[in-house]
Design a protein around this motif. Structure first.
Motif, short mmCIF file in Angstrom:
data_model
loop_
_atom_site.label_atom_id
_atom_site.label_comp_id
_atom_site.label_asym_id
_atom_site.label_seq_id
_atom_site.Cartn_x
_atom_site.Cartn_y
_atom_site.Cartn_z
N HIS A 35 -12.04 61.63 -106.65
CA HIS A 35 -11.00 60.83 -107.62
C HIS A 35 -12.10 60.40 -108.85
O HIS A 35 -12.75 59.23 -108.58
CB HIS A 35 -10.52 59.71 -107.20
N GLU B 81 -13.12 56.73 -109.84
CA GLU B 81 -13.56 55.98 -108.80
C GLU B 81 -14.93 55.94 -108.89
O GLU B 81 -15.58 56.72 -108.03
CB GLU B 81 -12.81 56.32 -107.34
N TYR C 192 -7.41 60.53 -111.88
CA TYR C 192 -7.34 60.64 -110.56
C TYR C 192 -6.89 62.23 -110.05
O TYR C 192 -7.26 62.65 -108.95
CB TYR C 192 -6.19 59.68 -110.09
N HIS D 189 -14.30 55.82 -101.85
CA HIS D 189 -13.24 55.72 -103.02
C HIS D 189 -13.16 54.29 -103.62
O HIS D 189 -13.96 53.51 -102.98
CB HIS D 189 -11.75 56.11 -102.24
ZN LIG Z 1 -9.50 57.77 -104.25
#
Ligand SMILES: [Zn+2]
Length: 320
Positions: free
Chosen positions: A40, A43, A84, A131
């Motif tokens: 993502h 992140e 994301y 994450h």
């Molecule tokens: Zn994530």
């Protein structure tokens, strides 16, 4: 000791090849740990954790055994968009890369990217998928409920809050609805590879506390796997809790958090969190209270919410 390789993940419509860098450390003797960050792309604290881990490992190469494979930017598409999910023209089927593991080399863009990385991850003895939650989420580590090896890995990583998530037939309807079976952690665990998902804090910002926790977690994970000497720091305070205990929005509107409840608080049924109201008529639509006992690990701070979305996450004490 260290090798860095540029790897083509997929080909974009323009013909441009989408690449990332795969770092390999060690001599091949002993266990293999695969770690990736930023699938993502907003992140980013995990990417910084891996940069610092790189320096640590080069300084400790005489003590290191086994093989570490590290991918600091697993999804360059979302990384570049600070997002994301991928934009619809690039992958309208699997916008979220973490829903299509172990990937498909003949599939959509994200499936192809996952399949390429799976060539590295799929042979590992353990996996860490780094994450980062937002300001509204307490740092925690997720592992497969009931899996002792995954839990031991999560305890070694060492973030205080462990969340056990059920999978497959043991999971609830939300788990199925949201394609959680396609998470790297779930797909890899099903293949017999113990895998954890640490959720550090503060996406889109590099925050020292989060990076320090991530680096300490990676070093302790390497100790746990006997890839570095020593033992992980003692984690006696760690208590595992159930994932997915959530209070949902009963309607759409603005959610105003004005109760005393804060992240990390221990709450009981009936504790008041805030009010969901209609911004046009000012009518109160839902007095939001928690419905269970536990620790508040997420609290929605983006006030515009739709019916059914998650307002509060409460982790229950796990009996296992
Ligand atoms: Zn994530």
């Amino acid at each position: 000791m260290h090798d860095a390789e540029r790897v083509t993940l997929a080909r974009l419509p323009s013909g441009v090849e989408l690449e990332t860098t795969v770092h390999t450390y060690g001599d091949g003797d002993g266990p293999t740990l695969y770690v990736q960050a930023a699938q993502h792309g907003r992140e980013i604290n995990g990417s910084e954790v891996l940069r610092r881990l790189h320096a640590e490992l080069l300084a400790r190469q005489d003590d290191f055994s086994g093989t570490l494979i590290a991918v600091p930017v697993a999804d360059p598409i979302t990384f570049d968009r600070v997002s994301y999910t991928a934009p619809e023209p690039l992958d309208s089927v699997n916008a979220n890369m973490n829903r299509c593991w172990p990937g498909d080399e003949d599939g959509t863009l994200h499936e192809r990217m996952a399949a390429t990385l799976w060539e590295y991850a799929g042979d590992a003895d353990a996996i860490v998928d780094l994450h980062t939650g937002g300001l509204e989420m307490l740092p925690h580590t997720v592992y497969l409920k009931g899996d002792a090896e995954c839990r031991a890995l999560a305890e070694a990583f060492g973030i205080d809050l462990l969340l056990a998530e059920a999978a497959g037939e043991d999971a609830d309807a939300e788990w199925q609805d949201r394609d959680f079976g396609g998470k790297l952690r779930v797909a890899a665990t099903q293949e017999g590879i113990p895998t954890i998902t640490p959720e550090l804090a503060h996406n889109t910002e590099l925050v020292e506390d989060a990076i320090d926790a991530g680096l300490a977690g990676m070093l302790d994970t390497l100790r746990h796997l006997d890839m570095l000497p020593g033992e992980p720091a003692s984690k006696n305070a760690t208590v595992a809790r159930n994932h997915l205990g959530r209070v949902k929005a009963a309607d759409s509107g603005l959610f105003h958090v004005d109760g005393p409840v804060e992240l990390g608080d221990y709450v009981e049924p009936g504790d008041y969190v805030g009010t969901l109201y209609d911004p046009t008529s000012y009518e109160a639509l839902q007095e939001v209270t928690v419905d269970r006992e536990g620790i508040v690990y997420s609290l929605e701070r983006e006030a515009t919410v739709t019916a059914g979305s998650n307002l509060v996450g409460v982790a229950l004490l796990l009996e296992e």
